[in-house]
Design a protein around this motif. Structure first.
Motif, PDB file in Angstrom:
ATOM      1  N   PHE A 201      -3.117  15.315 -28.131  1.00 36.69           N
ATOM      2  CA  PHE A 201      -3.526  16.512 -27.402  1.00 36.69           C
ATOM      3  C   PHE A 201      -4.970  16.326 -26.936  1.00 36.69           C
ATOM      4  O   PHE A 201      -5.881  16.149 -27.751  1.00 36.69           O
ATOM      5  N   ARG A 202      -5.186  16.424 -25.614  1.00 38.38           N
ATOM      6  CA  ARG A 202      -6.516  16.221 -25.048  1.00 38.38           C
ATOM      7  C   ARG A 202      -6.734  17.220 -23.920  1.00 38.38           C
ATOM      8  O   ARG A 202      -5.909  17.347 -23.015  1.00 38.38           O
ATOM      9  N   GLY A 203      -7.866  17.936 -23.980  1.00 39.14           N
ATOM     10  CA  GLY A 203      -8.212  18.876 -22.922  1.00 39.14           C
ATOM     11  C   GLY A 203      -7.217  20.010 -22.784  1.00 39.14           C
ATOM     12  O   GLY A 203      -6.918  20.457 -21.671  1.00 39.14           O
ATOM     13  N   ARG A 204      -6.716  20.484 -23.911  1.00 40.67           N
ATOM     14  CA  ARG A 204      -5.690  21.535 -23.886  1.00 40.67           C
ATOM     15  C   ARG A 204      -6.008  22.661 -24.867  1.00 40.67           C
ATOM     16  O   ARG A 204      -6.692  22.452 -25.868  1.00 40.67           O
ATOM     17  N   LEU A 205      -5.480  23.830 -24.561  1.00 37.30           N
ATOM     18  CA  LEU A 205      -5.494  24.944 -25.507  1.00 37.30           C
ATOM     19  C   LEU A 205      -4.370  24.707 -26.500  1.00 37.30           C
ATOM     20  O   LEU A 205      -3.254  24.345 -26.105  1.00 37.30           O
ATOM     21  N   VAL A 206      -4.642  24.902 -27.789  1.00 36.64           N
ATOM     22  CA  VAL A 206      -3.696  24.480 -28.823  1.00 36.64           C
ATOM     23  C   VAL A 206      -3.323  25.656 -29.727  1.00 36.64           C
ATOM     24  O   VAL A 206      -4.186  26.403 -30.184  1.00 36.64           O
ATOM     25  N   TRP A 207      -2.021  25.797 -29.966  1.00 40.70           N
ATOM     26  CA  TRP A 207      -1.514  26.795 -30.919  1.00 40.70           C
ATOM     27  C   TRP A 207      -0.926  26.069 -32.138  1.00 40.70           C
ATOM     28  O   TRP A 207      -0.096  25.154 -31.975  1.00 40.70           O
ATOM     29  N   PRO A 208      -1.299  26.454 -33.333  1.00 44.78           N
ATOM     30  CA  PRO A 208      -0.677  25.852 -34.519  1.00 44.78           C
ATOM     31  C   PRO A 208       0.729  26.414 -34.716  1.00 44.78           C
ATOM     32  O   PRO A 208       0.949  27.627 -34.600  1.00 44.78           O
ATOM     33  N   ILE A 209       1.672  25.548 -34.998  1.00 43.68           N
ATOM     34  CA  ILE A 209       3.046  25.968 -35.281  1.00 43.68           C
ATOM     35  C   ILE A 209       3.242  25.872 -36.788  1.00 43.68           C
ATOM     36  O   ILE A 209       3.088  24.793 -37.375  1.00 43.68           O
ATOM     37  N   ARG A 210       3.559  26.983 -37.406  1.00 48.16           N
ATOM     38  CA  ARG A 210       3.663  27.040 -38.859  1.00 48.16           C
ATOM     39  C   ARG A 210       5.110  27.272 -39.285  1.00 48.16           C
ATOM     40  O   ARG A 210       5.864  27.954 -38.586  1.00 48.16           O
ATOM     41  N   GLU A 211       5.461  26.713 -40.435  1.00 43.58           N
ATOM     42  CA  GLU A 211       6.756  27.046 -41.007  1.00 43.58           C
ATOM     43  C   GLU A 211       6.651  28.404 -41.682  1.00 43.58           C
ATOM     44  O   GLU A 211       5.576  29.012 -41.739  1.00 43.58           O
ATOM     45  N   VAL A 212       7.750  28.893 -42.211  1.00 41.71           N
ATOM     46  CA  VAL A 212       7.792  30.251 -42.728  1.00 41.71           C
ATOM     47  C   VAL A 212       6.808  30.466 -43.873  1.00 41.71           C
ATOM     48  O   VAL A 212       6.330  31.579 -44.104  1.00 41.71           O
ATOM     49  N   THR A 213       6.440  29.401 -44.576  1.00 38.69           N
ATOM     50  CA  THR A 213       5.498  29.517 -45.692  1.00 38.69           C
ATOM     51  C   THR A 213       4.059  29.658 -45.233  1.00 38.69           C
ATOM     52  O   THR A 213       3.176  29.964 -46.031  1.00 38.69           O
ATOM     53  N   GLY A 214       3.796  29.405 -43.953  1.00 32.93           N
ATOM     54  CA  GLY A 214       2.439  29.488 -43.438  1.00 32.93           C
ATOM     55  C   GLY A 214       1.763  28.142 -43.265  1.00 32.93           C
ATOM     56  O   GLY A 214       0.654  28.067 -42.722  1.00 32.93           O
ATOM     57  N   ASP A 215       2.383  27.055 -43.708  1.00 29.84           N
ATOM     58  CA  ASP A 215       1.801  25.725 -43.555  1.00 29.84           C
ATOM     59  C   ASP A 215       1.956  25.245 -42.107  1.00 29.84           C
ATOM     60  O   ASP A 215       3.029  25.371 -41.507  1.00 29.84           O
ATOM     61  N   VAL A 216       0.882  24.666 -41.566  1.00 31.23           N
ATOM     62  CA  VAL A 216       0.927  24.115 -40.206  1.00 31.23           C
ATOM     63  C   VAL A 216       1.726  22.811 -40.228  1.00 31.23           C
ATOM     64  O   VAL A 216       1.437  21.911 -41.020  1.00 31.23           O
ATOM     65  N   ILE A 217       2.727  22.715 -39.350  1.00 34.30           N
ATOM     66  CA  ILE A 217       3.572  21.518 -39.306  1.00 34.30           C
ATOM     67  C   ILE A 217       3.580  20.876 -37.929  1.00 34.30           C
ATOM     68  O   ILE A 217       4.176  19.817 -37.738  1.00 34.30           O
ATOM     69  N   GLY A 218       2.923  21.507 -36.955  1.00 37.25           N
ATOM     70  CA  GLY A 218       2.890  20.957 -35.608  1.00 37.25           C
ATOM     71  C   GLY A 218       2.009  21.803 -34.710  1.00 37.25           C
ATOM     72  O   GLY A 218       1.409  22.797 -35.143  1.00 37.25           O
TER      73      GLY A 218
END
Length: 662
Positions: A201-218
């Motif tokens: 990811f370069r020069g982009r706005l980024v959203w964290p994708i979390r699993e149901v537990t709240g951990d970031v996985i992507g």
């Protein structure tokens, strides 16, 4: 090498990681009797809940597929972890510092399980992106958010960040934090070229994708610069953590509202999720780079507790799924795909499409929060939307067009599951077409008879036999409300639906009252171990029991494992100690007995446990008395053997009378 985890620490992890909380992150649990919870099994498809959790015993068991275990085994199954990784995962969440037998020290950095290392890398990356959003370079990203009505607080709430334009800004940051090149490749955070790895990811706005537990996985990243030749949205590729067909953005934030309202709103993008939540629609989620599919259905159904029954009736207030789509052709195609999945829900499904063709983010930006909520309130049933979309593709001003439209839409009406609504929509279709009602009803009936209508829900797939079980020896029977009786197919006490039974390990047939008594006694010993250990009466009865009290071989083996574990105990890992003594062959049986609801309304557990064990001992004494009477007859009157048997008979009858008097 670090060695195995200290046994005492494993017991502390089990104690401090409440099984109802860990399971509840994936399954909507509801009361199922005193001290018991139930929900839809996450390990096989089912429409009536047969998955039970017993917090006091620290165990879970599915009476449909036969799977069961403790909180560690649930995490292992749910997340595909090894035993060590599952313990370390739970230990970190529970604040437990683990010791290792070889060397007696915690594992050094870099030697943890793979999953934990990847989660750590994503956590560090998410923090890095958030910090970069405040940099001068990220002004373009901040402007993007501001233009859409999202300020700093909104960005912080959703963890939105910025990926710098440089090729190795994140890569170098992760290296400085101790992550190896192999771990970075596996994480999906980097790409690889002829000169090595570089930031994905370069020069982009980024959203964290979390699993149901709240951990970031992507992550999901939005293009900001005109010279960026990549796709508008770029997501994390498939990794050991990130499976796009199973991930829903915003699920960690929406899960509480989904459970409580039994409603989920499915939108199309990250900013749509943000807009909905900020407008008060806190049960909104979105897919991540893929269409809403079968795996997403399973995730949503478990959280909603989508078990059918009353919600299929007209005017019901049961579970709901609301899809929001753009009004363009792509949105209509998405709605048609969602319609093909509708039969997998037992909830009512709806579509919310804005008349001006705007998505929730645009609606909030131009018309405010109230308009977003109004969009959801203006939803229409999914099958109505599909019928109208089908009609729109035909020329209804000609007889040929109307006939073609009827032929195309009749199967849709025939596929409506609610037989009360079906004739009503046949009448509506006649009005929309300007045709005779009976002619439309005849076409709908013909479509249903020919099988052209949407198929009824297919039976759930059978779960594969557990390792070590003999396939085909029998089927796992569902418990009755008390859990200790077999009979006709069990009915869900709330919905009246027949509970599903799928193939699984053979188990004793509990139609036999003696077998029921033995199962209940073992359930009491496993579930009320603390109360029994504190009751002198109950312990006295337990002391008189032996392996021969159980006529079912596997129950006898379970009782012997109880004795080998030291007898009933108040220890939080009491059931696990019994499983350890019994071994893997009996693990499923023990989990079932430890989770099956007891026919006990609470209160003082000690006297109840004593009464159950006393009834079992009464059966044992009766069998022994009968054996001695037979021995006396065979020995002959006046013989020494007869006198010896008679003396034993008197003692047993005295013990039985005293037991019944108690």
């Amino acid at each position: 090498m670090a060695g195995t985890i200290n046994r005492d620490d494993i017991a502390v992890v089990r104690e401090r990681a409440p099984i109802e909380d860990i399971v509840g992150q994936h399954v909507a649990l509801k009361p199922a009797g005193v001290g018991s919870l139930k929900g839809l099994c996450p390990f096989h498809d089912e429409r009536s809940p047969s998955f039970h959790v017993r917090p006091q015993a620290g165990r879970w068991h599915c009476f449909g597929c036969g799977e069961g275990g403790d909180v560690i085994e649930f995490v292992m199954r749910m997340d595909g972890l090894s035993f060590v990784d599952a313990v370390e995962y739970l230990a970190e969440r529970a604040g437990v510092t683990l010791r290792y037998e070889a060397g007696g020290a915690p594992r050094k950095e870099g030697t943890q399980g793979q999953r934990k290392r990847l989660l750590d890398a994503h956590r560090v990356a998410a923090e890095f992106f958030v910090a970069q959003l405040g940099s001068p370079e990220a002004k373009v990203g901040r402007d993007f958010l501001t233009e859409r009505g999202f300020g700093r607080e909104a960005a912080a709430q959703f963890g939105v960040g910025y990926a710098p334009q440089g090729w190795q800004a994140l890569t170098e940051h992760l290296r400085r934090n101790g992550f190896t090149e192999a771990e970075l490749r596996l994480s999906g955070l980097v790409s690889e070229g002829a000169r090595g790895i570089y930031d994905r990811f370069r020069g982009r706005l980024v959203w964290p994708i979390r699993e149901v537990t709240g951990d970031v996985i992507g992550f999901g990243a939005r293009r900001l610069y005109d010279d960026d030749q990549g796709p508008k949205y770029l997501n994390t590729p498939e990794t050991p953590l990130y499976k796009k067909a199973q991930v829903l953005y915003g699920l960690d934030l929406a899960k509480g509202a989904i459970r409580s309202d039994r409603t989920v709103v499915v939108v199309e993008g990250y900013t749509d999720v943000m807009a909905c939540h900020l407008a008060g629609v806190t049960n909104a989620v979105a897919t991540c780079g893929t269409a809403f599919g079968e795996e997403h259905v399973k995730v949503v159904r478990r959280l909603m507790g989508d078990t059918g029954g009353a919600q299929l009736k007209v005017g019901s207030t049961g579970s709901k799924v609301i899809f929001t789509f753009d009004g363009d052709e792509a949105g209509q195609n998405a709605a048609l795909k969602a319609f093909s999945l509708d039969q997998q829900f037992l909830a009512q499904t709806f579509v919310a499409v804005d008349a001006q063709g705007q998505d929730p983010c645009e609606i909030r930006q131009h018309r405010g929060d109230d308009a977003v909520r109004a969009l959801m309130e203006a939803r229409i049933p999914l099958f109505e939307f599909v019928i109208r979309t089908t009609l729109a593709s035909h020329d209804l001003n000609t007889a040929e067009g109307r006939v073609a439209a009827l032929r195309a839409s009749a199967p849709v009406v025939a596929g409506i599951r609610d037989r009360v609504l079906q004739p009503e929509y046949a009448r509506r279709l006649a009005g929309w077409l300007g045709m005779d009602v009976q002619a439309v009803r005849d076409s709908v009936g013909q479509a249903a008879r020919s099988g052209a209508g949407r198929a009824a829900p297919a039976p759930s797939r059978q779960a594969p036999p557990r390792q070590g079980s003999a396939a085909g020896r029998g089927t796992a029977q569902q418990p009755s409300q008390s859990g200790y009786d077999d009979g006709p197919p069990p009915m869900d006490p709330e919905t009246g639906a027949v509970m599903q039974v799928v193939a699984g390990p053979a188990r004793p047939q509990r139609r036999d009252p003696v077998v029921r008594m033995e199962a209940l006694s073992l359930g009491v010993l496993l579930q009320l171990g603390g109360a029994i250990s504190r009751s002198s009466v109950a312990m006295s009865v337990y002391a008189d029991l032996a392996g021969d009290a159980f006529t079912v071989p596997q129950y006898r083996a379970v009782f012997e494992a109880i004795m080998a574990a030291g007898g009933p105990s108040a220890s939080p890992d009491w059931v696990d100690a019994v499983v350890e003594q019994a071994g893997p062959t009996l693990a499923a049986t023990i989990s079932e007995l430890a989770v099956t609801p007891l026919p006990h309304d609470g209160g003082d557990d000690g006297p109840y446990a004593a009464s159950v064990l006393a009834r079992l001992l009464d059966l044992v004494l009766t069998r022994r008395i009968a054996d001695l009477r037979g021995a006396m007859q065979r020995a002959g009157e006046g013989t020494d053997a007869a006198h010896e048997a008679f003396a034993g008979l008197i003692a047993l009858e005295a013990r039985r009378r005293a037991l019944r008097d108690e």
